[in-house]
Each structure stands twice: as structure tokens, then as C-alpha cells.
Design a protein around this motif. Structure first.
Motif, PDB file in Angstrom:
ATOM      1  N   ALA A  14      53.644 -39.985  18.666  1.00  0.00           N
ATOM      2  CA  ALA A  14      54.653 -39.423  19.558  1.00  0.00           C
ATOM      3  C   ALA A  14      54.750 -40.219  20.847  1.00  0.00           C
ATOM      4  O   ALA A  14      55.848 -40.504  21.349  1.00  0.00           O
ATOM      5  N   TYR A  15      53.595 -40.589  21.379  1.00  0.00           N
ATOM      6  CA  TYR A  15      53.574 -41.362  22.628  1.00  0.00           C
ATOM      7  C   TYR A  15      54.203 -42.729  22.420  1.00  0.00           C
ATOM      8  O   TYR A  15      55.014 -43.197  23.258  1.00  0.00           O
ATOM      9  N   LEU A  16      53.898 -43.389  21.307  1.00  0.00           N
ATOM     10  CA  LEU A  16      54.435 -44.714  21.055  1.00  0.00           C
ATOM     11  C   LEU A  16      55.951 -44.666  20.833  1.00  0.00           C
ATOM     12  O   LEU A  16      56.690 -45.565  21.291  1.00  0.00           O
ATOM     13  N   LEU A  17      56.413 -43.632  20.165  1.00  0.00           N
ATOM     14  CA  LEU A  17      57.874 -43.491  19.967  1.00  0.00           C
ATOM     15  C   LEU A  17      58.565 -43.243  21.288  1.00  0.00           C
ATOM     16  O   LEU A  17      59.698 -43.743  21.531  1.00  0.00           O
ATOM     17  N   GLN A  18      57.932 -42.472  22.142  1.00  0.00           N
ATOM     18  CA  GLN A  18      58.520 -42.212  23.463  1.00  0.00           C
ATOM     19  C   GLN A  18      58.655 -43.520  24.255  1.00  0.00           C
ATOM     20  O   GLN A  18      59.676 -43.752  24.900  1.00  0.00           O
ATOM     21  N   LEU A  19      57.606 -44.361  24.187  1.00  0.00           N
ATOM     22  CA  LEU A  19      57.680 -45.645  24.867  1.00  0.00           C
ATOM     23  C   LEU A  19      58.826 -46.495  24.313  1.00  0.00           C
ATOM     24  O   LEU A  19      59.497 -47.214  25.069  1.00  0.00           O
ATOM     25  N   ARG A  20      59.024 -46.442  23.007  1.00  0.00           N
ATOM     26  CA  ARG A  20      60.115 -47.210  22.418  1.00  0.00           C
ATOM     27  C   ARG A  20      61.481 -46.682  22.892  1.00  0.00           C
ATOM     28  O   ARG A  20      62.376 -47.478  23.188  1.00  0.00           O
ATOM     29  N   ASP A  21      61.603 -45.389  22.962  1.00  0.00           N
ATOM     30  CA  ASP A  21      62.869 -44.813  23.407  1.00  0.00           C
ATOM     31  C   ASP A  21      63.140 -45.193  24.859  1.00  0.00           C
ATOM     32  O   ASP A  21      64.288 -45.506  25.217  1.00  0.00           O
TER      33      ASP A  21
END
Length: 332
Positions: A323-330
Motif C-alpha cells: 500500500a505504501y509503495l503504491l501510494q508513492l507511485r501515485d
């Protein structure tokens, strides 16, 4: 048989025969009517025994003991000869090696010879500082064979780094010599060999590192994969993933995977490899977390889909990492 005839037939000079007699090694059995020494067949056989033992390297004192002492043990004598011969061969071999290395530098004068000899001596010094200074000063002055030998035997990390630096600038010959170290029965030597190869430029070093990916030694495979990853060699991907799973140089391995994911196709292949390892039941929780983190450095839709899937992972730590990594990508 008179002494002159004995000397002619045996090859032992009359002077030496008289010396043997003075030491009690050979005693002529008789004298002629004129008083000349006369040697019997048994005396001549003893002369040949003396000469045979001399040829083996025995001193005349030991020869006398060997011939006259009934309690003398031949096996002890041979053992001593073997030991002393090995020691002599080792000294001569070391001298020959050093002379060849001096000759390989093609010295123009005695000053050049002394400079090379000094550096070779410093590379073998007990002082780590002296060895390090010699390594840093040895490019173009010391044969690559000497640098490789020093690098494979060096335990001090600072000196080892200096030697790898020197080898990387030493030109031809180094990779092939280091490749021999990869097959050493000593683990430390194998590690030093692969780490030195990893810093050497050129196609020969790259080919040897690629071969090292199949080594049974985990350390050798790992260093080879890390070096190949920075050189853009996709063959290193499986071993790099292994490093991530094992937690051995996992950060460097993840960075290398990110470098290898330079286009969409490569990125998708690397993401698929990471996902495959994530799916294996044998993968531990901490390893799965490292694999999820490694996906962060892999661009493309393949890694994004994998991270989306991990949001539903049974391991909460893995799901939160995704979830954290996807947030960074967004946000990026």
C-alpha cells in the motif's frame, strides 16, 4: 685394483678417494708389495654406495653413519631428505618466480630492477600499510601475476581494496589468473577472486562473471550477480532475486534489479520473477517483505499489478508495504 684404475673406472678422483679414506668412509683392503693401495671388488662397491648417497644430498658424516651403523634407519634418512629437498625446492621456486616477475617488466636498467624488487618485497610485507602503498604504486611496475597472488592472499580489507584497484588498471592477463582463484578449495580465496573480477573492466571479466553464476559457492554467485547487474547482464536476475530472498546484500541486489529494468519488457520479466518467488510457499515472511520492497524499484505495469495483488496478502506487513509503495507511485 690400484687407486688410479679405480678413479678412472668410477669417475671419483684419486684425491677424493684419499679424502674418503681419511674420513674412514673407504678403506682399501690391501696393499701391493710396493705399498700401493689395492681396492677389492667389495671396496669398489662401497665407493659406489658413498657416491649414490652423496647424490641424494647426504653429508659425508651421515654417509659414514648410514654405511657403518647397523641401527641406522633408512626410512628416517629418506624422510629427512624429502623434507630438506622440499624446503630447497620452495626457496628456489620463490626465487625463480621473483626473477621471472622482474624479467616480465622488461627493466631498462638496474634502477628499474631495484624498483620492481622493492615493490615485490613490499607486497609481501607484514605491514598492511606497506602492502597498501605498494599496491597503489604498482600499476605498470609490477607484473599482474604478482598482483593477483597478493590479491588472492590478502585479508586486510583496505589493502585488498587497493589491490583490486591496481588489478582493474593492470591490463591483460588478470581475469584469466583470477579465474583460477574461483576454483580454489579455500572459500576466502574464491571470494577475493570474484570481488577482484567484479572490478575489472572488459568482456573477458564479464564472461568469467557470467560463468560464475553457476558456481556452487553462494558468495561467488552473489558477487558475480551484483557485478553483472551493474553491467546490464540480464542473466544475473535469478541470482539477484535469490540475494533479496536470502537477505544477503539485498539492498544492492534490489538496486541492480532496478538498473536491469531499463525497458518495459525487462521490467515485466523482473516483476514476474519477483512475483513467482512471492508465490512460493517456502518463502518466509521477512523474505516476502524484501521481495515486495524490491518491486518498488521496478517500473511498469507488471510490478504495479503485483503490488495491487499484495494489498490482499495474508501477511499484514507485506500488505502495508504494498500500500505504501503504491501510494508513492501515485504521488510520483
Amino acid at each position: 685394483m690400484l687407486i688410479g684404475e679405480v678413479a678412472r673406472r668410477s669417475g671419483v678422483s684419486a684425491r677424493m678417494l684419499r679424502h674418503y679414506e681419511s674420513l674412514g668412509l673407504v678403506r682399501p683392503s690391501g696393499r701391493t708389495g710396493s705399498g700401493y693401495r689395492e681396492y677389492s671388488g667389495e671396496d669398489i662397491r662401497r665407493i659406489f654406495h658413498v657416491e649414490s648417497l652423496r647424490a641424494m644430498g647426504l653429508s659425508l658424516r651421515k654417509i659414514g653413519r648410514a654405511l657403518d651403523d647397523p641401527g641406522f634407519t633408512p626410512s628416517a634418512l629418506v624422510d629427512d631428505l624429502i623434507r630438506r629437498t622440499r624446503e630447497r625446492i620452495a626457496v628456489e621456486t620463490e626465487l625463480l618466480t621473483r626473477l621471472r616477475r622482474v624479467h616480465a617488466t622488461d627493466p631498462a636498467g638496474w634502477e628499474d630492477v631495484l624498483q620492481v624488487v622493492t615493490l615485490l618485497g613490499a607486497l609481501g610485507s607484514k605491514s598492511a600499510d606497506a602492502r597498501q602503498r605498494a599496491a597503489l604504486a604498482s600499476v605498470d611496475e609490477v607484473p599482474v601475476e604478482a598482483l593477483v597472488e597478493a590479491a588472492l592472499g590478502e585479508s586486510d580489507p583496505n589493502v585488498a581494496g587497493a589491490l583490486r584497484w591496481a588489478l582493474a588498471r593492470s591490463g591483460d592477463g588478470g581475469p584469466a589468473l583470477l579465474a583460477e582463484g574461483l576454483g580454489s578449495p579455500v572459500a576466502a580465496v574464491r571470494e577475493r577472486a570474484v570481488r577482484s573480477l567484479a572490478e575489472m573492466p572488459g568482456g573477458e571479466a564479464t564472461a568469467l562473471l557470467r560463468n560464475a553464476l553457476a558456481s556452487p559457492d553462494d558468495t561467488v554467485r552473489g558477487y558475480a550477480a551484483l557485478a553483472l547487474g551493474t553491467r546490464g547482464e540480464a542473466d544475473a536476475v535469478p541470482v539477484l532475486v535469490d540475494l533479496v530472498v536470502a537477505g544477503t546484500n539485498d539492498t544492492d541486489a534490489a538496486d541492480a534489479l532496478s538498473l536491469l529494468a531499463g525497458d518495459d519488457a525487462a521490467a515485466d520479466r523482473i516483476a514476474a520473477e519477483l512475483v513467482d518467488r512471492l508465490a512460493r510457499d517456502t518463502t518466509g515472511a521477512s523474505a516476502r517483505g524484501r521481495l515486495a520492497q524490491a518491486l518498488a524499484g521496478v517500473p511498469g505495469t507488471g510490478s504495479s499489478r503485483a503490488l495491487q495483488e499484495l494489498l490482499r496478502d495474508e501477511d499484514r506487513a507485506v500488505a502495508l508495504t504494498a500500500a505504501y509503495l503504491l501510494q508513492l507511485r501515485d504521488e510520483g
